[in-house]
Design a protein around this motif. Sequence first.
Motif, PDB file in Angstrom:
ATOM      1  N   VAL A  45       0.850  -1.201   0.000  1.00 15.73           N
ATOM      2  CA  VAL A  45       0.000   0.000   0.000  1.00 15.73           C
ATOM      3  C   VAL A  45       0.883   1.247   0.000  1.00 15.73           C
ATOM      4  O   VAL A  45       0.621   2.208  -0.736  1.00 15.73           O
ATOM      5  CB  VAL A  45      -0.974   0.002   1.201  1.00 15.73           C
ATOM      6  N   ALA A  46       1.946   1.233   0.793  1.00 11.35           N
ATOM      7  CA  ALA A  46       2.864   2.373   0.857  1.00 11.35           C
ATOM      8  C   ALA A  46       3.548   2.605  -0.487  1.00 11.35           C
ATOM      9  O   ALA A  46       3.739   3.752  -0.906  1.00 11.35           O
ATOM     10  CB  ALA A  46       3.904   2.152   1.953  1.00 11.35           C
ATOM     11  N   ALA A  47       3.896   1.525  -1.178  1.00 16.34           N
ATOM     12  CA  ALA A  47       4.526   1.654  -2.494  1.00 16.34           C
ATOM     13  C   ALA A  47       3.559   2.281  -3.491  1.00 16.34           C
ATOM     14  O   ALA A  47       3.938   3.156  -4.271  1.00 16.34           O
ATOM     15  CB  ALA A  47       4.999   0.291  -2.990  1.00 16.34           C
ATOM     16  N   VAL A  48       2.308   1.838  -3.465  1.00 14.25           N
ATOM     17  CA  VAL A  48       1.299   2.412  -4.360  1.00 14.25           C
ATOM     18  C   VAL A  48       1.132   3.900  -4.050  1.00 14.25           C
ATOM     19  O   VAL A  48       1.076   4.740  -4.954  1.00 14.25           O
ATOM     20  CB  VAL A  48      -0.056   1.672  -4.230  1.00 14.25           C
ATOM     21  N   SER A  49       1.077   4.246  -2.791  1.00 15.80           N
ATOM     22  CA  SER A  49       0.914   5.628  -2.350  1.00 15.80           C
ATOM     23  C   SER A  49       2.082   6.502  -2.798  1.00 15.80           C
ATOM     24  O   SER A  49       1.895   7.657  -3.194  1.00 15.80           O
ATOM     25  CB  SER A  49       0.772   5.669  -0.836  1.00 15.80           C
ATOM     26  N   ALA A  50       3.301   5.967  -2.744  1.00 16.59           N
ATOM     27  CA  ALA A  50       4.495   6.739  -3.065  1.00 16.59           C
ATOM     28  C   ALA A  50       4.504   7.229  -4.513  1.00 16.59           C
ATOM     29  O   ALA A  50       5.091   8.270  -4.813  1.00 16.59           O
ATOM     30  CB  ALA A  50       5.740   5.905  -2.789  1.00 16.59           C
ATOM     31  N   TYR A  51       3.860   6.517  -5.412  1.00 11.24           N
ATOM     32  CA  TYR A  51       3.825   6.930  -6.818  1.00 11.24           C
ATOM     33  C   TYR A  51       2.948   8.156  -7.051  1.00 11.24           C
ATOM     34  O   TYR A  51       3.067   8.819  -8.075  1.00 11.24           O
ATOM     35  CB  TYR A  51       3.350   5.771  -7.707  1.00 11.24           C
ATOM     36  N   GLU A  52       2.040   8.430  -6.110  1.00 11.22           N
ATOM     37  CA  GLU A  52       1.165   9.598  -6.200  1.00 11.22           C
ATOM     38  C   GLU A  52       0.394   9.651  -7.519  1.00 11.22           C
ATOM     39  O   GLU A  52       0.236  10.707  -8.126  1.00 11.22           O
ATOM     40  CB  GLU A  52       1.980  10.887  -6.020  1.00 11.22           C
ATOM     41  N   LEU A  53      -0.116   8.499  -7.957  1.00 11.81           N
ATOM     42  CA  LEU A  53      -0.839   8.425  -9.222  1.00 11.81           C
ATOM     43  C   LEU A  53      -2.331   8.145  -9.068  1.00 11.81           C
ATOM     44  O   LEU A  53      -3.087   8.391 -10.005  1.00 11.81           O
ATOM     45  CB  LEU A  53      -0.229   7.336 -10.121  1.00 11.81           C
ATOM     46  N   PHE A 116       9.070  -5.863  -5.997  1.00  9.39           N
ATOM     47  CA  PHE A 116       9.376  -7.092  -5.267  1.00  9.39           C
ATOM     48  C   PHE A 116       9.338  -6.843  -3.761  1.00  9.39           C
ATOM     49  O   PHE A 116      10.210  -7.265  -3.021  1.00  9.39           O
ATOM     50  CB  PHE A 116      10.729  -7.656  -5.705  1.00  9.39           C
ATOM     51  N   GLY A 117       8.289  -6.165  -3.338  1.00  5.08           N
ATOM     52  CA  GLY A 117       8.130  -5.849  -1.931  1.00  5.08           C
ATOM     53  C   GLY A 117       8.799  -4.529  -1.607  1.00  5.08           C
ATOM     54  O   GLY A 117       9.476  -3.931  -2.433  1.00  5.08           O
ATOM     55  N   GLY A 118       8.595  -4.058  -0.423  1.00  4.68           N
ATOM     56  CA  GLY A 118       9.182  -2.781  -0.022  1.00  4.68           C
ATOM     57  C   GLY A 118       8.553  -1.648  -0.808  1.00  4.68           C
ATOM     58  O   GLY A 118       7.348  -1.538  -0.924  1.00  4.68           O
ATOM     59  N   GLY A 119       9.378  -0.828  -1.395  1.00  4.37           N
ATOM     60  CA  GLY A 119       8.881   0.293  -2.164  1.00  4.37           C
ATOM     61  C   GLY A 119       8.809   1.543  -1.320  1.00  4.37           C
ATOM     62  O   GLY A 119       9.075   1.532  -0.121  1.00  4.37           O
ATOM     63  N   GLY A 120       8.471   2.639  -1.948  1.00  2.39           N
ATOM     64  CA  GLY A 120       8.351   3.902  -1.252  1.00  2.39           C
ATOM     65  C   GLY A 120       9.529   4.800  -1.532  1.00  2.39           C
ATOM     66  O   GLY A 120      10.343   4.555  -2.417  1.00  2.39           O
ATOM     67  N   GLN A 121       9.613   5.871  -0.740  1.00  2.00           N
ATOM     68  CA  GLN A 121      10.647   6.886  -0.914  1.00  2.00           C
ATOM     69  C   GLN A 121      12.030   6.318  -0.596  1.00  2.00           C
ATOM     70  O   GLN A 121      12.192   5.545   0.337  1.00  2.00           O
ATOM     71  CB  GLN A 121      10.364   8.076   0.008  1.00  2.00           C
TER      72      GLN A 121
END
Length: 173
Positions: A45-53, A116-121
Amino acid sequence: MIAPRAQTRRFDDWAPWLSTLARLILGGVLLVAGALKVIDPQSSVAAVSAYELVPGWLERPIGWGLPFLELGLGLLLVAGLLTRQAAAVAGMLVVIFLVAVVSAAARGLSLDCGCFGGGGQVAPGQTAYAGEIVRDLGLLGLSVWLVWRPRSRFALDHPELTRAGELEREDQR
């Protein structure tokens, strides 16, 4: 020089093996990506949020649903079920990932893709956009190949490619 008909026959002999390899690589990548995200859905969810799309209300459903979509597509591809359809959906998913990564790079965001998991800033300079784009273009190529040539070895949806099917084709030559 090899006659065009002989070249076509040789290609037709190799195409199911190339499709098998494409199916297993694409399916394996999707299985790994989905499995790594499904164990930590908040990170997804955090990775999806980080893209701001996407709007905030869509981040949670996408972040929670994406790993299961990837797992389902990966299982279908590895098993060789609904290969053309699974590859088409996987290809669309890869295009969405490509658009998201290119968009993040163009907007100057510093992100770990989260594929592959993680993600974000991440810290500036820690991004690997070029490698992610090249990888995703390769996966898109595999998807396109499988939409074009879905018949592969050891696939549950193409049992005619068993040894009996090979013998029938040899008899027809």
